[in-house]
Design an enzyme around this catalytic site. Structure first.
Site, PDB file in Angstrom:
ATOM      1  N   CYS A   7      16.307  53.792 -21.846  1.00 56.07           N
ATOM      2  CA  CYS A   7      17.192  53.771 -23.002  1.00 56.07           C
ATOM      3  C   CYS A   7      16.690  54.765 -24.048  1.00 56.07           C
ATOM      4  O   CYS A   7      15.501  54.871 -24.303  1.00 56.07           O
ATOM      5  CB  CYS A   7      17.335  52.413 -23.662  1.00 56.07           C
ATOM      6  SG  CYS A   7      18.035  51.164 -22.611  1.00 56.07           S
TER       7      CYS A   7
ATOM      8  N   ARG B 180      16.165  59.338 -20.345  1.00 58.38           N
ATOM      9  CA  ARG B 180      15.664  57.976 -20.549  1.00 58.38           C
ATOM     10  C   ARG B 180      16.628  56.918 -20.018  1.00 58.38           C
ATOM     11  O   ARG B 180      16.301  55.724 -20.001  1.00 58.38           O
ATOM     12  CB  ARG B 180      15.426  57.725 -22.035  1.00 58.38           C
ATOM     13  CG  ARG B 180      14.409  58.651 -22.656  1.00 58.38           C
ATOM     14  CD  ARG B 180      14.202  58.305 -24.106  1.00 58.38           C
ATOM     15  NE  ARG B 180      13.622  56.985 -24.258  1.00 58.38           N
ATOM     16  CZ  ARG B 180      12.338  56.722 -24.197  1.00 58.38           C
ATOM     17  NH1 ARG B 180      11.470  57.692 -23.990  1.00 58.38           N
ATOM     18  NH2 ARG B 180      11.899  55.495 -24.343  1.00 58.38           N
TER      19      ARG B 180
ATOM     20  N   TRP C 184      19.844  52.453 -20.020  1.00 57.40           N
ATOM     21  CA  TRP C 184      19.339  52.172 -18.669  1.00 57.40           C
ATOM     22  C   TRP C 184      19.364  50.645 -18.565  1.00 57.40           C
ATOM     23  O   TRP C 184      18.596  49.957 -19.229  1.00 57.40           O
ATOM     24  CB  TRP C 184      17.920  52.698 -18.524  1.00 57.40           C
ATOM     25  CG  TRP C 184      17.345  52.632 -17.147  1.00 57.40           C
ATOM     26  CD1 TRP C 184      17.489  53.536 -16.143  1.00 57.40           C
ATOM     27  CD2 TRP C 184      16.477  51.615 -16.631  1.00 57.40           C
ATOM     28  NE1 TRP C 184      16.775  53.141 -15.037  1.00 57.40           N
ATOM     29  CE2 TRP C 184      16.145  51.962 -15.303  1.00 57.40           C
ATOM     30  CE3 TRP C 184      15.954  50.426 -17.157  1.00 57.40           C
ATOM     31  CZ2 TRP C 184      15.320  51.193 -14.502  1.00 57.40           C
ATOM     32  CZ3 TRP C 184      15.127  49.649 -16.360  1.00 57.40           C
ATOM     33  CH2 TRP C 184      14.817  50.044 -15.040  1.00 57.40           C
TER      34      TRP C 184
ATOM     35  N   ASN D 170      16.278  49.417 -27.512  1.00 61.23           N
ATOM     36  CA  ASN D 170      15.579  49.782 -26.273  1.00 61.23           C
ATOM     37  C   ASN D 170      14.509  48.729 -26.063  1.00 61.23           C
ATOM     38  O   ASN D 170      13.743  48.436 -26.980  1.00 61.23           O
ATOM     39  CB  ASN D 170      14.949  51.177 -26.462  1.00 61.23           C
ATOM     40  CG  ASN D 170      13.994  51.541 -25.347  1.00 61.23           C
ATOM     41  OD1 ASN D 170      14.135  51.076 -24.226  1.00 61.23           O
ATOM     42  ND2 ASN D 170      13.026  52.374 -25.658  1.00 61.23           N
ATOM     43  N   GLY D 171      14.460  48.145 -24.858  1.00 64.35           N
ATOM     44  CA  GLY D 171      13.448  47.126 -24.583  1.00 64.35           C
ATOM     45  C   GLY D 171      14.078  45.873 -24.017  1.00 64.35           C
ATOM     46  O   GLY D 171      15.223  45.898 -23.545  1.00 64.35           O
TER      47      GLY D 171
ATOM     48  N   GLU E  26       2.677  61.345  -2.937  1.00 61.94           N
ATOM     49  CA  GLU E  26       3.525  61.986  -3.948  1.00 61.94           C
ATOM     50  C   GLU E  26       4.685  62.739  -3.293  1.00 61.94           C
ATOM     51  O   GLU E  26       5.816  62.714  -3.793  1.00 61.94           O
ATOM     52  CB  GLU E  26       2.659  62.920  -4.812  1.00 61.94           C
ATOM     53  CG  GLU E  26       3.411  63.740  -5.845  1.00 61.94           C
ATOM     54  CD  GLU E  26       4.149  62.905  -6.881  1.00 61.94           C
ATOM     55  OE1 GLU E  26       3.972  61.675  -6.937  1.00 61.94           O
ATOM     56  OE2 GLU E  26       4.952  63.503  -7.621  1.00 61.94           O
TER      57      GLU E  26
ATOM     58  N   LYS F 156       8.522  61.862  -4.244  1.00 70.11           N
ATOM     59  CA  LYS F 156       9.452  62.856  -4.792  1.00 70.11           C
ATOM     60  C   LYS F 156      10.705  62.917  -3.938  1.00 70.11           C
ATOM     61  O   LYS F 156      11.820  62.964  -4.440  1.00 70.11           O
ATOM     62  CB  LYS F 156       8.737  64.213  -4.819  1.00 70.11           C
ATOM     63  CG  LYS F 156       9.068  65.099  -5.942  1.00 70.11           C
ATOM     64  CD  LYS F 156       8.299  64.844  -7.229  1.00 70.11           C
ATOM     65  CE  LYS F 156       8.250  63.428  -7.675  1.00 70.11           C
ATOM     66  NZ  LYS F 156       7.388  63.175  -8.821  1.00 70.11           N
TER      67      LYS F 156
ATOM     68  N   GLU G 233      12.861  59.729  -4.338  1.00 75.56           N
ATOM     69  CA  GLU G 233      13.397  59.627  -5.691  1.00 75.56           C
ATOM     70  C   GLU G 233      14.666  60.460  -5.873  1.00 75.56           C
ATOM     71  O   GLU G 233      15.644  59.980  -6.442  1.00 75.56           O
ATOM     72  CB  GLU G 233      12.308  60.180  -6.631  1.00 75.56           C
ATOM     73  CG  GLU G 233      12.175  59.522  -7.949  1.00 75.56           C
ATOM     74  CD  GLU G 233      11.042  60.130  -8.776  1.00 75.56           C
ATOM     75  OE1 GLU G 233      10.299  61.010  -8.298  1.00 75.56           O
ATOM     76  OE2 GLU G 233      10.931  59.714  -9.921  1.00 75.56           O
TER      77      GLU G 233
ATOM     78  N   HIS H  31      -2.097  52.865  13.257  1.00 77.70           N
ATOM     79  CA  HIS H  31      -2.241  51.414  13.108  1.00 77.70           C
ATOM     80  C   HIS H  31      -0.907  50.739  12.807  1.00 77.70           C
ATOM     81  O   HIS H  31      -0.890  49.619  12.291  1.00 77.70           O
ATOM     82  CB  HIS H  31      -3.267  51.098  12.014  1.00 77.70           C
ATOM     83  CG  HIS H  31      -4.637  51.607  12.340  1.00 77.70           C
ATOM     84  ND1 HIS H  31      -5.415  51.055  13.336  1.00 77.70           N
ATOM     85  CD2 HIS H  31      -5.349  52.640  11.841  1.00 77.70           C
ATOM     86  CE1 HIS H  31      -6.560  51.721  13.421  1.00 77.70           C
ATOM     87  NE2 HIS H  31      -6.543  52.692  12.529  1.00 77.70           N
TER      88      HIS H  31
ATOM     89  N   LYS I 244      13.174  58.174 -16.936  1.00 76.82           N
ATOM     90  CA  LYS I 244      11.937  58.950 -17.061  1.00 76.82           C
ATOM     91  C   LYS I 244      10.783  58.082 -17.537  1.00 76.82           C
ATOM     92  O   LYS I 244       9.676  58.175 -17.045  1.00 76.82           O
ATOM     93  CB  LYS I 244      12.178  60.092 -18.046  1.00 76.82           C
ATOM     94  CG  LYS I 244      10.972  61.002 -18.273  1.00 76.82           C
ATOM     95  CD  LYS I 244      10.803  61.947 -17.123  1.00 76.82           C
ATOM     96  CE  LYS I 244       9.646  62.898 -17.291  1.00 76.82           C
ATOM     97  NZ  LYS I 244       9.205  63.410 -15.972  1.00 76.82           N
TER      98      LYS I 244
END
Ligand code: AGP
Length: 608
Positions: free
Chosen positions: A2, A28, A74, A100-101, A481, A485, A488, A504, A603
């Site tokens: 947000c 955001r 968001w 926001n929160g 990573e 990426k 995502e 394994h 983000k």
């Protein structure tokens, strides 16, 4: 997670300033967006979808006012609909709130307010706030005191901004969610050459108002701000004055533009040579074979525990390995796990790695460590962020603003910075070679960017069922990573594994439809063992993409090669990762994904 913007004191362009600010905050959250402008009444426009949907909804509408707030969402409570978009209003329509929160006691507050006759229109936790303010106003409380009293009822995390009809003020408060004020209070020429007075802004992050001012004040938890065209002040929630420092941000507004690239992510991938130079600049003495990390050199940690999330967690895994190589016991923990079940900390230094400095899980882990008496160090990109302010020590990675939701240049700068910290805080064997490799790194990243075959690889495998990534030691975090990426931004299944772990269990997933990216650098024992794993993969007919410096014979077993220059294993990890960033980017581009704003993500994740 947000984005909030507010503006007061502009001439006639408050709405434009808000919408432009929201476009800078879209990283955001981008489920829905809205604005509220206040003068004698409050005008609101809000819309599900991205900012362009809001722009379309605003077309032809006359919406005005000298004081305004805006929000890009968001979702946490309720789906992304018009009703759930912010700003939210009270029953009278005179109070508008953006938030926001997460308000943890919202259900209890909502029940109480419904019993008192309030009507709710959304599923959100936020909507309790305007009704709480309204309840106070109905009781005759003045507007500022009404907002303070409402905020005082909230439990959880919040950055809130409130406007009220007939009140030329924005009221704002923060607890566990970022808020920064922007001050433009020197008389300056407006675009039309006329003089104007003071304008003030508030936002979740500086890019929202950086086009208008570079002077900022970061709010701390428990603080309350009042902005009007005649000035600004910050107090505690109870009203005690707080003296705040005014900082100046040192980056240009242009740094948050796309500079001709199709996506922020691609721009940020290509910025890595420059951002790495910034990270290293004035901290490395190549002739003396030393690095300068200031006061941190005196910390002498006997142990290190890293806490971080996502990409930053992968950087933390890499950092822990560097400290172990210097003989210091070190481990990396996922911050969300550490926060709720921390390991024995002893006298370890707890290092939080976080690009934004606002990730709630990382903040919680650092706070838990502090509560247990540990010293903390924040490694972050954002000056003035909560982690920077709350940690006992801070080390800035200096990568510059990163807008794409997928972290790229900040990961490279995290790895470079962790090298500096490990070298500056310990006695590391072979420091001179590492320093020399760090010096060469920006130029070698440029070489990779100039000659990468990543696009062809992406074209070859774009239709694959799944993608796997393997590596050992410092290449293991790179494997994780690379997979993160890819998943995502392409929404494809991807996993990273320690190369030795493949046999394994995960080997059962490998088919001729699942390319495996193998990071093989150098020609030592690690490389040879990974080549052994590559042969196992080849025997199952899976395509192999080798990311290699060409020192070993892995190319014999690979279907494709992504080449990096020969260098030290520490910097080889950064170079291999650049190849994987490009593969992820080009695959997502071929699939026409929303690269800078992938679905369901934000983000900066400021809720736990
Ligand atoms: C990275 O591409 C992701 N956007 C995400 O994993 C991110 O690294 C994570 O949320 C941590 O963020 P931070 O570095 O700002 O703490």
């Amino acid at each position: 997670m947000c984005g909030i913007i507010g503006a007061v004191g502009r001439d006639d362009d408050t709405l434009d300033v808000l919408v432009h600010g929201l476009s800078k905050l879209e990283y955001r959250g981008y489920d829905s967006a809205g604005v509220a402008l206040a003068d004698e009444s409050v005008d609101i426009c809000k819309q599900a979808g991205e900012i362009d949907e809001l722009r379309a909804a605003l077309e032809g509408r006359s919406i005005g006012g000298s004081v305004g707030i805006g929000h890009t969402r968001w979702s946490t409570h309720g789906p992304p609909t018009n009703e759930n978009a912010h700003p939210h209003q009270d029953c009278s329509g005179d109070v508008a709130v953006v938030h926001n929160g997460i308000i943890e006691n919202y259900q209890q507050l909502r029940d109480e307010l419904v019993s008192a006759g309030h009507t709710f229109r959304s599923d959100t936790d936020t909507e309790v706030v305007p009704h709480l303010v309204e309840e106070q106003l109905r009781g005759g409380t003045d507007p500022e005191a009404a907002v303070r009293a409402a905020v005082d009822r909230l439990e959880g995390s919040y950055a809130v901004a409130v406007v009220i009809a007939g009140v030329e003020r924005i009221f704002a408060a923060r607890n566990d969610s970022p808020l920064v004020l922007g001050l433009d209070d020197e008389t300056a020429a407006s675009d039309g050459g006329e003089q104007r007075g003071s304008a003030y802004y508030l936002a979740s992050d500086v890019p929202a108002f950086r086009d208008h001012t570079d002077r900022v004040v970061y709010l701390d938890d428990g603080e309350f701000a009042v902005l009007g065209a005649d000035g600004w002040r910050v107090t505690t929630l109870a009203g005690e004055p707080v003296e705040k420092r005014v900082d100046t941000v040192d980056w240009d507004p242009e740094e948050t533009g796309k500079s001709g690239y199709d996506h922020y992510m691609l721009k940020e991938i290509h910025e890595q040579p420059r951002s790495l130079r910034q990270s290293l600049s004035e901290r490395v003495d190549e002739l003396g074979g030393s690095v300068d990390v200031g006061e941190l050199a005196d910390l002498n940690p006997r142990g290190v525990q890293f806490v971080a999330c996502g990409t930053s967690y992968h950087a933390a895994l890499y950092g822990a390995e560097l400290f172990r190589q210097a003989g210091i016991p070190a481990q990396a923990f996922r911050a969300s796990e550490f926060a709720t079940s921390p390991p024995p900390i002893g006298d370890a230094l707890v290092i939080g790695v976080t690009q934004s400095g606002e990730t709630a899980d990382t903040l919680s882990a650092l706070r838990e460590a502090q509560r247990r008496g540990a010293r903390t160090l924040g490694v972050t990109n954002v000056v003035g962020s909560t982690v920077a302010r709350e940690s006992d020590h801070v080390f800035y990675i200096r990568a510059g603003p990163e807008i794409g939701v997928a972290a790229t240049k900040t990961f490279a700068s995290q790895l470079a910075s962790l090298n500096l910290l490990a070298l500056g805080m310990t006695s590391t064997d072979g420091a001179r070679e590492i320093i020399s490799a760090l010096r060469d790194l920006p130029g070698q990243v440029q070489e990779v960017l100039d000659a990468s075959a990543a696009r062809e690889v992406a074209e070859t495998y774009v239709e694959s069922d799944a993608y796997f990534f393997i590596g050992r030691e410092l290449n293991y975090p790179v494997a994780l990573e690379g997979a993160l990426k890819l998943k995502e931004i392409t929404y494809k299944h991807a996993e990273g594994f320690a190369a030795g772990e493949l046999k394994h269990g995960p080997l059962a997933l490998v088919t001729d439809q699942t390319p495996v990216f193998a990071m093989v650098t150098g020609d030592g024992e690690l490389a040879q063992k990974t080549i052994g794993n590559v042969k196992e993969i080849e025997a199952r007919n899976a395509p192999v993409v080798a990311v290699t410096d060409g020192q070993s014979d892995v190319e014999r077993y690979a279907d494709h090669v992504l080449r990096i220059p020969e260098t030290h294993p520490r910097t080889a990890a950064v170079l291999s990762n650049v190849q994987l960033q490009l593969v992820a980017y080009h695959t997502a581009a071929l699939l026409n994904r929303s690269i800078d704003k992938p679905r369901n993500l934000a983000k900066s994740v400021t809720v736990e």
